[in-house]
Design a protein around this motif. Sequence first.
Motif, short mmCIF file in Angstrom:
data_model
loop_
_atom_site.label_atom_id
_atom_site.label_comp_id
_atom_site.label_asym_id
_atom_site.label_seq_id
_atom_site.Cartn_x
_atom_site.Cartn_y
_atom_site.Cartn_z
N ALA A 14 32.23 -21.68 3.97
CA ALA A 14 31.55 -22.83 4.58
C ALA A 14 30.84 -23.68 3.47
N VAL A 15 30.77 -24.79 3.51
CA VAL A 15 30.05 -25.61 2.70
C VAL A 15 28.84 -26.44 3.48
N ARG A 74 36.11 -35.72 -3.67
CA ARG A 74 36.06 -34.98 -4.87
C ARG A 74 35.83 -33.54 -4.31
N ALA A 75 34.68 -33.47 -3.63
CA ALA A 75 34.23 -32.08 -2.96
C ALA A 75 35.29 -31.52 -2.38
N ALA A 76 35.80 -32.34 -1.58
CA ALA A 76 36.91 -31.60 -0.54
C ALA A 76 37.85 -30.84 -1.35
N SER A 77 38.53 -31.42 -2.57
CA SER A 77 39.47 -31.09 -3.53
C SER A 77 38.89 -30.04 -4.13
N GLU A 78 37.78 -29.89 -4.77
CA GLU A 78 37.57 -28.95 -5.69
C GLU A 78 36.97 -27.60 -4.88
N ILE A 84 34.28 -24.28 7.50
CA ILE A 84 33.19 -24.39 8.33
C ILE A 84 32.38 -25.67 7.50
N VAL A 85 32.30 -26.91 7.83
CA VAL A 85 31.62 -27.45 7.18
C VAL A 85 30.07 -28.01 8.04
N ALA A 125 40.58 -33.87 7.33
CA ALA A 125 42.08 -33.81 7.06
C ALA A 125 42.50 -32.50 6.49
N GLY A 126 42.02 -31.74 5.78
CA GLY A 126 42.44 -30.47 5.19
C GLY A 126 42.32 -29.30 6.61
#
Length: 257
Positions: A14-15, A74-78, A84-85, A125-126
């Motif tokens: 989760a983020v 960038r956060a989505a990639s890293e 969970i968001v 997207a992910g």
Amino acid sequence: MDYSKLFRLDGRSAVVFGGGSGIGREAARALAGQGASVTCADRDLAAAGEAATLAGENARAYHLDLLEPGAVERAASELGDTDIVVLTAATNVRKRLLDYTREEFDSVLALNLGATFDVLRAFGAGMVERGRGSIVVFSSIRSLTVEPGQSAYAATKAGIVQLVRTAAAEFGPAGVRVNAVAPGVVETPLTEQIKADPDWYQAYADKSALGRWAGAEELAGAVAYLASDAASYVTGSVLFVDGGWTAVDGRYVPPGS
């Protein structure tokens, strides 16, 4: 169905955006408490670190300014595969419309609505690709009921509801759920201006059915619920956690009642 594990989030990542303080910090703690690995993302890295420490060994801090161009992507990639968001970050400028500047209006829209758009797209997207996930965005009672001085804030919180509903409609076929939480008055840094005025503070307390403000921790359960399998058939919804404010707003208690 093993109902003893209905709210458990073991093995999920989760983020929490805005996870350094207030509702975000408590949401991060709640998700970690149910077994999730949690990233506390905040523009204040020290606050995010403190929140991660409170959440426990399965939490970490991440520096992120939602308004920095490209930062959300960038956060989505890293951060990798995220199950969970949660997005709690918001701002407000309390002024009447005739006193508002366009710059102030744009600043409220940029964070409250623009960041929601960015997070839904970048992380959605992910999730759609993987075929799973839950996104929880914070709206407000101001999406439904307003007062003088809340124009831009109310507009963004209503806009968030429609973004959430649209994302739910578009992501649903892939198994991704998107919901909103709408708090009433909550003890957070964003409400310091109100708390500083005892009469204003009490007037808000009196507006709810429970006759008091909420603590930030009282919003955490709604987040954990919507993130979990307990809400597996809940999407496109707005969960009001407002102490009954919107149910009894403008109520009048007749004499002798």
